[in-house]
Design a protein around this motif. Structure first.
Motif, short mmCIF file in Angstrom:
data_model
loop_
_atom_site.label_atom_id
_atom_site.label_comp_id
_atom_site.label_asym_id
_atom_site.label_seq_id
_atom_site.Cartn_x
_atom_site.Cartn_y
_atom_site.Cartn_z
N CYS A 20 2.23 -15.49 7.22
CA CYS A 20 2.04 -14.06 7.00
C CYS A 20 0.61 -13.76 6.54
O CYS A 20 -0.01 -12.79 6.99
CB CYS A 20 3.04 -13.53 5.99
SG CYS A 20 3.07 -14.41 4.42
N GLU A 21 0.06 -14.60 5.68
CA GLU A 21 -1.31 -14.43 5.20
C GLU A 21 -2.31 -14.57 6.34
O GLU A 21 -3.25 -13.78 6.46
CB GLU A 21 -1.63 -15.46 4.12
CG GLU A 21 -0.88 -15.27 2.83
CD GLU A 21 -1.21 -16.34 1.80
OE1 GLU A 21 -1.99 -17.26 2.11
OE2 GLU A 21 -0.69 -16.25 0.68
N CYS A 24 -2.09 -11.56 8.80
CA CYS A 24 -2.72 -10.37 8.22
C CYS A 24 -4.24 -10.47 8.31
O CYS A 24 -4.90 -9.54 8.75
CB CYS A 24 -2.28 -10.17 6.78
SG CYS A 24 -3.02 -8.74 5.98
N ILE A 39 -1.24 -9.69 1.87
CA ILE A 39 -0.04 -10.38 1.40
C ILE A 39 -0.44 -11.77 0.93
O ILE A 39 -1.34 -12.40 1.51
CB ILE A 39 1.04 -10.46 2.51
CG1 ILE A 39 2.32 -11.08 1.98
CG2 ILE A 39 0.52 -11.19 3.75
CD1 ILE A 39 3.52 -10.92 2.89
N ILE A 54 3.22 -8.37 -1.60
CA ILE A 54 2.45 -7.47 -0.74
C ILE A 54 1.71 -6.49 -1.63
O ILE A 54 2.26 -5.97 -2.60
CB ILE A 54 3.39 -6.72 0.22
CG1 ILE A 54 4.12 -7.72 1.11
CG2 ILE A 54 2.62 -5.72 1.06
CD1 ILE A 54 5.16 -7.10 1.99
N CYS A 58 -0.22 -1.75 1.33
CA CYS A 58 0.65 -2.14 2.45
C CYS A 58 2.07 -1.59 2.26
O CYS A 58 2.73 -1.28 3.25
CB CYS A 58 0.71 -3.64 2.58
SG CYS A 58 -0.86 -4.39 3.07
N THR A 59 2.54 -1.51 1.03
CA THR A 59 3.90 -1.04 0.82
C THR A 59 4.02 0.47 0.97
O THR A 59 5.08 0.98 1.25
CB THR A 59 4.44 -1.45 -0.57
OG1 THR A 59 3.58 -0.93 -1.58
CG2 THR A 59 4.55 -2.96 -0.69
N CYS A 76 2.25 -9.40 9.60
CA CYS A 76 2.85 -10.33 8.62
C CYS A 76 4.36 -10.48 8.86
O CYS A 76 4.90 -11.58 8.77
CB CYS A 76 2.57 -9.88 7.20
SG CYS A 76 3.21 -8.25 6.77
N LEU A 85 10.41 -11.63 5.35
CA LEU A 85 9.88 -10.28 5.49
C LEU A 85 10.64 -9.58 6.61
O LEU A 85 10.79 -10.13 7.70
CB LEU A 85 8.39 -10.32 5.84
CG LEU A 85 7.49 -11.07 4.88
CD1 LEU A 85 6.08 -11.15 5.44
CD2 LEU A 85 7.49 -10.42 3.52
#
Length: 95
Positions: A20-21, A24, A39, A54, A58-59, A76, A85
């Motif tokens: 995910c990192e 992103c 993230i 996160i 982003c949220t 991500c 996720l």
């Protein structure tokens, strides 16, 4: 109809792979640097548990970092192989 998009984290599914990192940071201009991603996977309980975190930006709204331009799914979420996720889409009614 407008849709609100949010990401649900299921930490017990995280395996600490950090895909995910990388996903992103892949979409950011400049060199690939997962430390600058939105993230991060935190190591908890003396390294026995991984927890994706996160950032607030982003949220609150979709970042636009996506592998497929026709879907509003962050890179991500798409990169997560273990289901840590997930996307939640809530439809809001027009006034």
């Amino acid at each position: 109809m407008a849709a609100g998009v949010s990401i649900t984290i299921t930490p017990e599914n995280c395996r600490g792979c950090r895909r995910c990192e990388v996903a992103c940071s892949w979409h950011d201009p400049g060199p690939l640097n997962p430390r600058l991603a939105g993230i991060h996977v935190m190591r908890l309980d003396a390294g026995r548990r991984d927890y994706p975190v996160i950032n607030m930006e982003c949220t609150e709204r979709f970042c636009g970092k996506s592998d497929s331009p026709d879907k509003e799914e962050p890179a991500c979420v798409r990169a997560c192989l273990f289901g840590a996720l997930r996307m939640n889409q809530e439809e809001a009614e027009d006034a």
